[in-house]
Design a protein around this motif. Structure first.
Motif, mmCIF file in Angstrom:
data_model
loop_
_atom_site.group_PDB
_atom_site.id
_atom_site.type_symbol
_atom_site.label_atom_id
_atom_site.label_comp_id
_atom_site.label_asym_id
_atom_site.label_seq_id
_atom_site.Cartn_x
_atom_site.Cartn_y
_atom_site.Cartn_z
ATOM 1 N N ALA A 13 31.185 16.147 -36.606
ATOM 2 C CA ALA A 13 30.661 16.238 -37.971
ATOM 3 C C ALA A 13 31.250 17.416 -38.736
ATOM 4 C CB ALA A 13 29.135 16.347 -37.936
ATOM 5 N N GLY A 14 32.061 18.230 -38.061
ATOM 6 C CA GLY A 14 32.729 19.342 -38.726
ATOM 7 C C GLY A 14 32.054 20.680 -38.580
ATOM 8 N N VAL A 15 31.055 20.781 -37.705
ATOM 9 C CA VAL A 15 30.359 22.057 -37.503
ATOM 10 C C VAL A 15 30.377 22.418 -36.020
ATOM 11 C CG1 VAL A 15 28.913 22.023 -39.558
ATOM 12 C CG2 VAL A 15 28.150 20.817 -37.534
ATOM 13 N N GLY A 16 31.554 22.351 -35.425
ATOM 14 C CA GLY A 16 31.680 22.663 -34.014
ATOM 15 C C GLY A 16 31.419 24.117 -33.709
ATOM 16 N N LEU A 17 31.022 24.380 -32.460
ATOM 17 C CA LEU A 17 30.739 25.737 -32.031
ATOM 18 C C LEU A 17 32.022 26.561 -31.990
ATOM 19 C CD1 LEU A 17 28.204 24.150 -31.126
ATOM 20 C CD2 LEU A 17 28.107 25.648 -29.141
ATOM 21 N N LYS A 18 31.907 27.841 -32.334
ATOM 22 C CA LYS A 18 33.072 28.725 -32.264
ATOM 23 C C LYS A 18 33.369 29.146 -30.833
ATOM 24 C CE LYS A 18 33.317 30.671 -36.896
ATOM 25 N NZ LYS A 18 33.352 31.917 -37.692
ATOM 26 N N ASP A 19 32.350 29.182 -29.989
ATOM 27 C CA ASP A 19 32.535 29.574 -28.597
ATOM 28 C C ASP A 19 31.843 28.555 -27.706
ATOM 29 O OD1 ASP A 19 32.907 30.720 -26.155
ATOM 30 O OD2 ASP A 19 31.828 32.575 -26.581
ATOM 31 N N THR A 20 32.599 27.597 -27.181
ATOM 32 C CA THR A 20 32.019 26.550 -26.331
ATOM 33 C C THR A 20 32.139 26.877 -24.845
ATOM 34 O OG1 THR A 20 34.113 25.353 -26.354
ATOM 35 C CG2 THR A 20 32.493 24.764 -28.031
ATOM 36 N N ILE A 21 32.841 27.958 -24.517
ATOM 37 C CA ILE A 21 33.053 28.309 -23.109
ATOM 38 C C ILE A 21 31.953 29.248 -22.627
ATOM 39 C CG2 ILE A 21 34.614 29.382 -21.458
ATOM 40 C CD1 ILE A 21 36.932 28.524 -23.237
ATOM 41 N N ASN A 22 31.797 30.376 -23.316
ATOM 42 C CA ASN A 22 30.789 31.348 -22.913
ATOM 43 C C ASN A 22 29.518 31.101 -23.724
ATOM 44 O OD1 ASN A 22 32.635 32.782 -21.179
ATOM 45 N ND2 ASN A 22 33.582 33.586 -23.047
ATOM 46 N N ARG A 23 28.833 30.031 -23.374
ATOM 47 C CA ARG A 23 27.670 29.621 -24.147
ATOM 48 C C ARG A 23 26.534 30.616 -23.970
ATOM 49 N NH1 ARG A 23 25.945 23.573 -23.276
ATOM 50 N NH2 ARG A 23 28.159 23.381 -23.757
ATOM 51 N N LYS A 24 26.025 31.115 -25.113
ATOM 52 C CA LYS A 24 24.929 32.066 -25.107
ATOM 53 C C LYS A 24 23.712 31.422 -25.760
ATOM 54 C CE LYS A 24 28.266 35.850 -25.440
ATOM 55 N NZ LYS A 24 28.746 36.990 -26.240
#
Length: 287
Positions: A24-35
Protein backbone atom coordinates in the motif's frame (compact mmCIF):
# COMPACT_ATOMS: atom_id res chain seq x y z
CA UNK A 1 -0.97 14.91 12.81
CA UNK A 2 0.22 11.30 12.90
CA UNK A 3 -1.50 7.96 13.14
CA UNK A 4 -0.26 4.77 14.72
CA UNK A 5 -1.30 1.37 13.41
CA UNK A 6 -0.97 -1.73 15.61
CA UNK A 7 0.25 -4.82 13.76
CA UNK A 8 0.69 -8.37 15.12
CA UNK A 9 4.30 -8.94 16.16
CA UNK A 10 4.23 -12.63 15.23
CA UNK A 11 1.94 -15.42 14.15
CA UNK A 12 0.20 -16.36 10.94
CA UNK A 13 -1.38 -12.93 10.35
CA UNK A 14 1.76 -10.88 11.05
CA UNK A 15 3.76 -11.17 7.82
CA UNK A 16 0.70 -10.73 5.54
CA UNK A 17 -0.16 -7.55 7.47
CA UNK A 18 3.32 -6.13 6.98
CA UNK A 19 3.28 -7.12 3.30
CA UNK A 20 -0.09 -5.42 2.87
CA UNK A 21 1.23 -2.16 4.28
CA UNK A 22 4.32 -2.44 2.10
CA UNK A 23 2.20 -2.92 -1.03
CA UNK A 24 0.00 0.00 0.00
CA UNK A 25 3.07 2.25 0.02
CA UNK A 26 3.69 2.52 3.77
CA UNK A 27 6.30 -0.17 4.27
CA UNK A 28 8.39 -0.35 7.41
CA UNK A 29 11.77 1.40 7.34
CA UNK A 30 13.36 -1.36 9.43
CA UNK A 31 11.96 -4.84 8.79
CA UNK A 32 15.01 -6.72 10.09
CA UNK A 33 15.51 -5.40 13.61
CA UNK A 34 11.85 -5.26 14.52
CA UNK A 35 11.22 -3.25 17.68
CA UNK A 36 8.10 -2.14 19.54
CA UNK A 37 7.64 0.84 17.22
CA UNK A 38 8.75 1.46 13.66
CA UNK A 39 8.67 4.37 11.26
CA UNK A 40 7.22 3.76 7.82
CA UNK A 41 7.83 5.24 4.40
CA UNK A 42 4.98 7.66 5.15
CA UNK A 43 6.14 10.44 7.53
CA UNK A 44 2.79 10.59 9.30
CA UNK A 45 2.24 6.85 9.85
CA UNK A 46 4.00 4.75 12.49
CA UNK A 47 3.63 1.05 13.28
CA UNK A 48 3.35 -0.49 16.74
CA UNK A 49 3.98 -4.22 17.16
CA UNK A 50 1.96 -6.14 19.72
CA UNK A 51 0.17 -9.42 20.35
CA UNK A 52 -2.76 -9.88 18.00
CA UNK A 53 -5.03 -10.56 20.99
CA UNK A 54 -4.13 -7.19 22.56
CA UNK A 55 -4.67 -5.08 19.45
CA UNK A 56 -8.47 -4.64 19.82
CA UNK A 57 -7.98 -3.22 23.31
CA UNK A 58 -5.07 -0.99 22.28
CA UNK A 59 -7.20 0.47 19.49
CA UNK A 60 -10.27 0.87 21.70
CA UNK A 61 -8.18 2.67 24.36
CA UNK A 62 -6.51 4.96 21.81
CA UNK A 63 -2.99 3.60 22.28
CA UNK A 64 -3.21 2.95 18.52
CA UNK A 65 -5.41 4.73 16.01
CA UNK A 66 -5.71 1.68 13.75
CA UNK A 67 -5.09 -2.03 14.09
CA UNK A 68 -4.88 -5.20 12.06
CA UNK A 69 -6.19 -8.27 13.85
CA UNK A 70 -8.65 -11.15 13.66
CA UNK A 71 -12.40 -10.66 13.99
CA UNK A 72 -12.47 -13.51 16.54
CA UNK A 73 -10.15 -11.51 18.79
CA UNK A 74 -12.22 -8.35 18.39
CA UNK A 75 -15.38 -10.17 19.47
CA UNK A 76 -13.62 -12.01 22.28
CA UNK A 77 -12.31 -8.75 23.72
CA UNK A 78 -15.65 -6.99 23.27
CA UNK A 79 -13.74 -3.88 22.21
CA UNK A 80 -15.52 -0.75 20.97
CA UNK A 81 -13.82 -0.22 17.61
CA UNK A 82 -14.80 0.66 14.05
CA UNK A 83 -14.28 -2.16 11.54
CA UNK A 84 -13.12 -0.41 8.37
CA UNK A 85 -12.14 -3.24 6.04
CA UNK A 86 -12.07 -7.00 5.67
CA UNK A 87 -8.47 -7.62 4.63
CA UNK A 88 -9.36 -10.82 2.81
CA UNK A 89 -7.01 -13.24 4.55
CA UNK A 90 -6.75 -15.28 7.73
CA UNK A 91 -10.19 -16.82 7.23
CA UNK A 92 -11.14 -19.36 9.87
CA UNK A 93 -14.14 -20.66 11.79
CA UNK A 94 -14.48 -20.84 15.54
CA UNK A 95 -16.05 -24.26 15.97
CA UNK A 96 -17.42 -26.44 18.74
CA UNK A 97 -15.86 -29.89 18.49
CA UNK A 98 -16.00 -33.21 20.31
CA UNK A 99 -14.06 -36.49 20.06
CA UNK A 100 -15.06 -38.64 17.08
CA UNK A 101 -16.42 -41.36 19.37
CA UNK A 102 -18.49 -38.94 21.47
CA UNK A 103 -22.29 -39.46 21.43
CA UNK A 104 -22.67 -35.67 21.02
CA UNK A 105 -23.66 -34.90 17.42
CA UNK A 106 -25.37 -31.53 17.80
CA UNK A 107 -25.55 -28.77 20.43
CA UNK A 108 -28.81 -30.15 21.83
CA UNK A 109 -26.96 -33.36 22.78
CA UNK A 110 -24.63 -31.57 25.21
CA UNK A 111 -25.56 -32.72 28.73
CA UNK A 112 -25.72 -30.44 31.76
CA UNK A 113 -22.36 -30.31 33.48
CA UNK A 114 -20.33 -30.93 30.32
CA UNK A 115 -17.02 -29.10 30.23
CA UNK A 116 -15.91 -27.03 27.22
CA UNK A 117 -12.25 -26.03 26.98
CA UNK A 118 -11.43 -22.94 24.96
CA UNK A 119 -9.15 -19.98 24.30
CA UNK A 120 -12.31 -17.94 23.66
CA UNK A 121 -14.28 -17.98 26.94
CA UNK A 122 -16.31 -14.83 26.21
CA UNK A 123 -17.61 -16.06 22.85
CA UNK A 124 -18.17 -19.58 24.19
CA UNK A 125 -20.02 -18.33 27.28
CA UNK A 126 -22.27 -16.25 25.06
CA UNK A 127 -22.91 -19.26 22.81
CA UNK A 128 -23.97 -21.65 25.60
CA UNK A 129 -26.04 -18.97 27.34
CA UNK A 130 -28.08 -18.19 24.21
CA UNK A 131 -28.76 -21.90 23.68
CA UNK A 132 -29.49 -22.68 27.36
CA UNK A 133 -26.67 -25.23 27.44
CA UNK A 134 -25.67 -26.04 31.01
CA UNK A 135 -21.97 -26.44 30.31
CA UNK A 136 -18.93 -25.31 32.27
CA UNK A 137 -16.28 -23.26 30.44
CA UNK A 138 -12.59 -23.86 31.13
CA UNK A 139 -10.13 -21.36 29.67
CA UNK A 140 -6.90 -22.71 28.18
CA UNK A 141 -4.06 -20.79 26.56
CA UNK A 142 -2.98 -23.39 24.02
CA UNK A 143 -3.14 -27.03 22.88
CA UNK A 144 -6.91 -26.98 23.21
CA UNK A 145 -7.30 -30.05 20.96
CA UNK A 146 -5.78 -32.34 23.56
CA UNK A 147 -8.15 -31.34 26.38
CA UNK A 148 -10.83 -34.03 25.76
CA UNK A 149 -8.22 -36.79 25.69
CA UNK A 150 -6.56 -35.97 29.01
CA UNK A 151 -9.78 -35.61 30.96
CA UNK A 152 -9.81 -31.81 31.08
CA UNK A 153 -12.95 -31.31 28.96
CA UNK A 154 -15.70 -33.06 27.04
CA UNK A 155 -15.67 -30.60 24.13
CA UNK A 156 -13.61 -27.69 22.86
CA UNK A 157 -14.11 -24.52 20.87
CA UNK A 158 -11.19 -23.68 18.63
CA UNK A 159 -10.30 -21.89 15.42
CA UNK A 160 -10.17 -24.05 12.31
CA UNK A 161 -9.27 -22.94 8.80
CA UNK A 162 -9.28 -26.26 6.93
CA UNK A 163 -10.36 -28.81 9.54
CA UNK A 164 -7.12 -30.76 9.10
CA UNK A 165 -5.91 -30.24 12.67
CA UNK A 166 -9.26 -31.35 14.07
CA UNK A 167 -9.25 -34.51 11.96
CA UNK A 168 -5.65 -35.28 12.91
CA UNK A 169 -6.68 -35.07 16.56
CA UNK A 170 -9.80 -37.24 15.99
CA UNK A 171 -12.25 -34.42 16.64
CA UNK A 172 -15.55 -33.74 14.86
CA UNK A 173 -17.29 -30.40 14.40
CA UNK A 174 -20.57 -30.04 16.28
CA UNK A 175 -21.36 -26.43 15.42
CA UNK A 176 -19.82 -23.15 14.20
CA UNK A 177 -19.81 -20.23 16.62
CA UNK A 178 -18.17 -17.55 14.47
CA UNK A 179 -16.69 -16.90 11.04
CA UNK A 180 -13.51 -14.87 11.27
CA UNK A 181 -11.03 -13.08 9.05
CA UNK A 182 -8.46 -10.33 9.52
CA UNK A 183 -9.88 -6.81 9.80
CA UNK A 184 -8.61 -3.24 9.68
CA UNK A 185 -10.06 -1.52 12.74
CA UNK A 186 -10.04 2.07 14.00
CA UNK A 187 -10.46 3.91 17.25
CA UNK A 188 -13.80 5.79 16.87
CA UNK A 189 -12.40 9.10 18.14
CA UNK A 190 -9.30 8.80 15.94
CA UNK A 191 -11.55 8.11 12.97
CA UNK A 192 -13.40 11.35 13.64
CA UNK A 193 -10.37 13.54 14.30
CA UNK A 194 -7.89 11.98 11.85
CA UNK A 195 -10.34 10.74 9.26
CA UNK A 196 -8.62 12.20 6.21
CA UNK A 197 -5.28 10.47 6.83
CA UNK A 198 -6.98 7.26 7.91
CA UNK A 199 -9.06 7.25 4.74
CA UNK A 200 -5.92 7.81 2.64
CA UNK A 201 -4.33 4.73 4.19
CA UNK A 202 -7.58 2.81 3.86
CA UNK A 203 -7.73 3.68 0.16
CA UNK A 204 -4.19 2.37 -0.36
CA UNK A 205 -4.99 -0.87 1.47
CA UNK A 206 -8.30 -1.29 -0.37
CA UNK A 207 -6.47 -0.81 -3.67
CA UNK A 208 -4.07 -3.65 -2.83
CA UNK A 209 -6.93 -5.96 -1.83
CA UNK A 210 -8.90 -5.17 -4.99
CA UNK A 211 -5.81 -5.92 -7.11
CA UNK A 212 -5.35 -9.40 -5.65
CA UNK A 213 -6.05 -12.09 -8.19
CA UNK A 214 -6.23 -9.58 -11.07
CA UNK A 215 -3.97 -9.13 -14.10
CA UNK A 216 -3.73 -6.44 -16.75
CA UNK A 217 -3.87 -7.99 -20.24
CA UNK A 218 -2.61 -5.80 -23.10
CA UNK A 219 -2.49 -6.68 -26.80
CA UNK A 220 -2.50 -5.38 -30.36
CA UNK A 221 -5.22 -6.36 -32.83
CA UNK A 222 -6.35 -5.37 -36.33
CA UNK A 223 -9.32 -3.05 -36.02
CA UNK A 224 -11.43 -5.38 -38.15
CA UNK A 225 -11.13 -8.03 -35.37
CA UNK A 226 -11.78 -5.63 -32.50
CA UNK A 227 -15.34 -6.83 -31.84
CA UNK A 228 -14.11 -10.40 -31.48
CA UNK A 229 -11.57 -9.32 -28.87
CA UNK A 230 -14.15 -7.17 -27.06
CA UNK A 231 -16.40 -10.20 -26.70
CA UNK A 232 -13.59 -12.18 -25.05
CA UNK A 233 -12.27 -9.64 -22.53
CA UNK A 234 -14.93 -7.37 -21.06
CA UNK A 235 -12.68 -6.32 -18.19
CA UNK A 236 -13.93 -4.39 -15.15
CA UNK A 237 -15.84 -1.71 -17.13
CA UNK A 238 -15.11 -2.89 -20.65
CA UNK A 239 -11.73 -3.01 -22.42
CA UNK A 240 -9.83 0.20 -23.18
CA UNK A 241 -8.99 0.71 -26.86
CA UNK A 242 -6.42 3.14 -28.26
CA UNK A 243 -4.79 3.77 -31.63
CA UNK A 244 -1.33 2.39 -32.44
CA UNK A 245 0.15 5.43 -34.20
CA UNK A 246 2.96 3.58 -35.93
CA UNK A 247 0.77 0.97 -37.62
CA UNK A 248 -2.39 1.84 -39.57
CA UNK A 249 -5.39 -0.30 -38.86
CA UNK A 250 -4.02 -1.67 -35.59
CA UNK A 251 -5.41 -0.80 -32.15
CA UNK A 252 -4.12 -1.53 -28.67
CA UNK A 253 -6.50 -3.11 -26.18
CA UNK A 254 -6.08 -3.58 -22.47
CA UNK A 255 -8.36 -4.81 -19.70
CA UNK A 256 -8.21 -6.05 -16.13
CA UNK A 257 -9.13 -9.72 -15.87
CA UNK A 258 -9.30 -12.40 -13.23
CA UNK A 259 -6.00 -14.24 -12.81
CA UNK A 260 -7.75 -17.62 -13.11
CA UNK A 261 -8.98 -16.69 -16.59
CA UNK A 262 -5.61 -15.64 -18.02
CA UNK A 263 -4.41 -19.01 -19.34
CA UNK A 264 -7.51 -19.75 -21.40
CA UNK A 265 -8.04 -16.11 -22.34
CA UNK A 266 -4.59 -15.72 -23.91
CA UNK A 267 -5.14 -18.72 -26.15
CA UNK A 268 -8.58 -17.50 -27.21
CA UNK A 269 -7.17 -14.05 -27.96
CA UNK A 270 -4.47 -15.53 -30.15
CA UNK A 271 -7.10 -17.50 -32.04
CA UNK A 272 -8.86 -14.27 -33.10
CA UNK A 273 -5.67 -12.57 -34.25
CA UNK A 274 -4.35 -10.82 -31.15
CA UNK A 275 -0.58 -10.34 -31.00
CA UNK A 276 2.04 -8.72 -28.78
CA UNK A 277 0.07 -9.94 -25.77
CA UNK A 278 1.34 -8.80 -22.37
CA UNK A 279 0.10 -10.05 -18.98
CA UNK A 280 1.11 -7.65 -16.22
CA UNK A 281 0.73 -7.91 -12.42
CA UNK A 282 -1.34 -5.15 -10.78
CA UNK A 283 -0.09 -3.57 -7.59
CA UNK A 284 -3.19 -1.52 -6.75
CA UNK A 285 -6.63 -0.72 -8.16
CA UNK A 286 -7.99 2.63 -7.04
CA UNK A 287 -11.61 3.22 -8.14
Amino acid sequence: MKIRIAVPSKGRISEPAIRLLENAGVGLKDTINRKLFSKTQHPQIDVMFSRAADIPEFVADGAADLGITGYDLIVERGSEVEILEDLNYGRASLVLAAPEDSPIEKPEDIPDGAVIATEFPRITEDYVRKRNIGAEIVELTGSTEIAPFIGVADLITDLSSTGTTLRMNHLKVIDTLLESSVKLIANPESYRSKGQLIEELRTGIRGVIDAEGRRLVMLNIDRKNLDRVRALMPGMTGPTVSEVLSDNGVVAVHAVVDEKEVFNLVNRLKSVGARDILVVPIERIIP
